[in-house]
Design an enzyme around this catalytic site. Structure first.
Site, PDB file in Angstrom:
ATOM      1  N   TYR A 130      49.678 -59.743-131.884  1.00  0.00           N
ATOM      2  CA  TYR A 130      48.687 -58.968-132.624  1.00  0.00           C
ATOM      3  C   TYR A 130      48.198 -59.659-133.892  1.00  0.00           C
ATOM      4  CZ  TYR A 130      49.066 -55.687-128.968  1.00  0.00           C
ATOM      5  OH  TYR A 130      48.993 -55.128-127.701  1.00  0.00           O
ATOM      6  N   HIS A 187      58.654 -54.171-146.724  1.00  0.00           N
ATOM      7  CA  HIS A 187      58.010 -54.038-145.408  1.00  0.00           C
ATOM      8  C   HIS A 187      59.046 -53.989-144.289  1.00  0.00           C
ATOM      9  CE1 HIS A 187      53.832 -55.793-146.779  1.00  0.00           C
ATOM     10  NE2 HIS A 187      54.186 -54.688-147.426  1.00  0.00           N
ATOM     11  N   GLU A 216      45.404 -50.931-139.385  1.00  0.00           N
ATOM     12  CA  GLU A 216      45.058 -51.033-137.967  1.00  0.00           C
ATOM     13  C   GLU A 216      45.621 -49.884-137.136  1.00  0.00           C
ATOM     14  OE1 GLU A 216      44.975 -55.946-137.730  1.00  0.00           O
ATOM     15  OE2 GLU A 216      46.397 -54.804-136.501  1.00  0.00           O
ATOM     16  N   TYR A 263      45.771 -59.230-151.892  1.00  0.00           N
ATOM     17  CA  TYR A 263      45.716 -58.298-153.011  1.00  0.00           C
ATOM     18  C   TYR A 263      45.068 -58.987-154.208  1.00  0.00           C
ATOM     19  CZ  TYR A 263      48.782 -55.309-150.310  1.00  0.00           C
ATOM     20  OH  TYR A 263      49.306 -54.508-149.329  1.00  0.00           O
TER      21      TYR A 263
END
Length: 494
Positions: A371, A266, A361, A382
């Site tokens: 956020y 990520h 999003e 998951y």
């Protein structure tokens, strides 16, 4: 044939693929007993994890079998299949490296069987329709039909692109290559001077954008996963600019590197300049297992950063005077920003962001705002169940998305449409999906999404950009035959 061969050719190793261009012509084998077959069968194999496309062609004519396999990203020349054997409606053949197909002709004129490599077996179907992975496909949409054509192929996990002059495209490949794709779709040699990249989990060379003054400066900006040290799993997302000339990068200058450098995934990596060219935004991810750092202003993890083109920090960044905060942070609480776009007319920044299992999003990041990740989310863990740190969908002081997809589409890049080719799309968001293999066209009213149209494709889509010609360009996330697809209004037939 639209049926995928859910097969595995483990024996067709990458080293053997490199010899395809020098392979011998197609050969045939005479049968020793008659067979109940005629005509040709076609199929393709997508190798798991690499998504390497292999096309298989079989033909029976005049009591002879012939067959080839070919990797289109490596060669247009087929390598012969061999050792054909037939009994009644049973068929078997093998590859030069020893994989074996055994199957039979069913009532629908389809060859059904298995590929075997060692103890591994996978079901395979071979059909009658010719497969051309680069064929133009026509989609039906709300505002007319759209041709999806292959502009270029043979790339390895292309990730970012921007447009040069004369129809040329600058494109990155995740393993660490930067190329120019010519106006005819041919691939240029890798450009020299690209930094070493970390390729773990997966990572590599991410985005490329032209400097606002590229016409005079020839500067480009790259983002990449920068290793902490040679052989280290720790890395962070970095930005540099360089001058592009004579097939190489010159005056390479790093201007930002995210803190801290840790192992994980990520990375984020998507960049965009503000409409006035004064600011460069970079989206960053939570590094996979560093979730709560998205709520900590002493880390760049899970944030959106804003810097000037030279790497300096804008004086009006929201946390520049906050003790312990990193001054580049513009907003925080993000999971993994994958798309950034500037809205025409308002010049407002919008972003697309990976959720977990659900909860992708669309946001409009504003300075200093939180956020919510991982405290609030519309997704789940998951495999199902709540995110361990989450308290639900909402919490005071944390922003709600403008739009979310549940279940997740695997949202990646986004852009706003501006151009003459699709006049009904003006101002729409085009957001692309990896998991759903689609382009989601979102109609906007102010800061609300009022309608979505789904344009379904066959490939995982990594990025979307609108070209100077008004056509829409997409990058497919494939290992061995990554493509640049082009969307244009359907051409008249005949």
């Amino acid at each position: 044939m639209k049926n995928t061969l859910f097969g595995l050719l483990l024996a067709l190793t990458l080293s053997s693929f490199q010899t395809l261009a020098d392979s011998s012509p197609v050969t045939s084998t005479e049968l020793t007993e008659p067979a109940q077959f005629t005509g040709a069968w076609y199929g393709y194999i997508t190798m798991p994890n690499t998504e390497l496309l292999i096309i298989v062609t079989l033909e029976y004519s005049d009591n002879h079998w012939s067959g080839t396999f070919v990797v289109p990203s490596q060669s247009a020349t087929g390598t012969p299949l061999e050792n054909f054997s037939v009994s009644d409606n049973q068929l078997a053949f093998s590859t030069p490296s020893g994989s074996r197909f055994e199957g039979q002709l069913d009532d629908n004129q389809r060859l059904q069987g298995t590929f075997t490599q060692g103890t591994v077996q996978r079901a395979v179907n071979l059909g009658r329709e010719v497969i051309d992975p680069n064929a133009t496909v026509t989609l039906t949409s709300r505002w007319g039909n759209i041709d999806v054509e292959t502009f270029a192929s043979g790339l390895v996990r292309p990730w970012g692109l921007d447009f040069l002059d004369n129809g040329r495209i600058l494109v990155t490949e995740l393993p660490g290559r930067l190329r120019i794709v010519e106006a005819d779709g041919s691939l240029g040699a890798p450009i020299a001077g690209v930094p070493a990249v970390n390729q773990i989990n997966p990572a590599g060379l991410f985005d490329v954008v032209l400097a606002p003054d590229f016409a005079t400066s020839q500067r480009i900006y790259l983002s990449w996963a920068k290793p902490d040290a040679a052989g280290s799993n720790a890395a962070s997302t970095s930005i540099a600019h360089a001058r592009l000339a004579d097939g190489a990068l010159h005056d390479f200058t790093e201007i930002f590197s995210a803190y801290p450098k840790v192992p994980g995934w990520h990375y984020g990596g998507r960049m965009v300049f503000s409409a006035d060219g004064q600011y460069l935004f970079l989206g960053l991810g939570d590094r996979g297992d560093q979730l709560m750092q998205s709520q900590e202003l002493g880390s760049h993890t899970g944030t959106l950063i804003r810097i000037h083109p030279d790497g300096s920090v804008p004086a009006d960044n929201p946390f520049i005077h906050t003790a312990g905060a990193l001054p580049e942070i513009y907003s925080y609480g993000h999971r993994n920003i994958q798309g950034l776009g500037i809205q025409p007319g308002t010049n407002r920044l919008w972003a697309t962001e990976h959720g977990p299992q659900g909860g992708d999003e669309v946001n409009t990041p504003e300075p200093g705002k939180n956020y919510g990740w991982p405290i609030i989310t519309h997704g789940e863990a998951y495999g199902g169940g709540e995110i361990p740190l989450a308290v639900g969908f909402k919490k005071e002081g944390m922003e709600q998305p403008v739009w979310h997809w549940t279940p997740s589409i695997g949202v990646s890049g986004m852009t706003f449409y501006q151009g003459e080719s699709f006049p009904a799309w003006q101002g729409n968001i085009l957001a692309v999906g990896l998991r759903d293999r689609n382009v989601a066209r979102l109609e906007i009213d102010g800061d609300r999404v009022i309608h979505q149209e789904n344009l379904q494709l066959k490939d995982r889509i990594r990025e979307v950009k609108v070209g100077p010609d008004g056509f829409v360009y997409l990058l497919t996330d494939e290992q061995g035959n990554g493509k640049i697809l082009r969307l244009r209004p359907a051409q008249p037939q005949g």
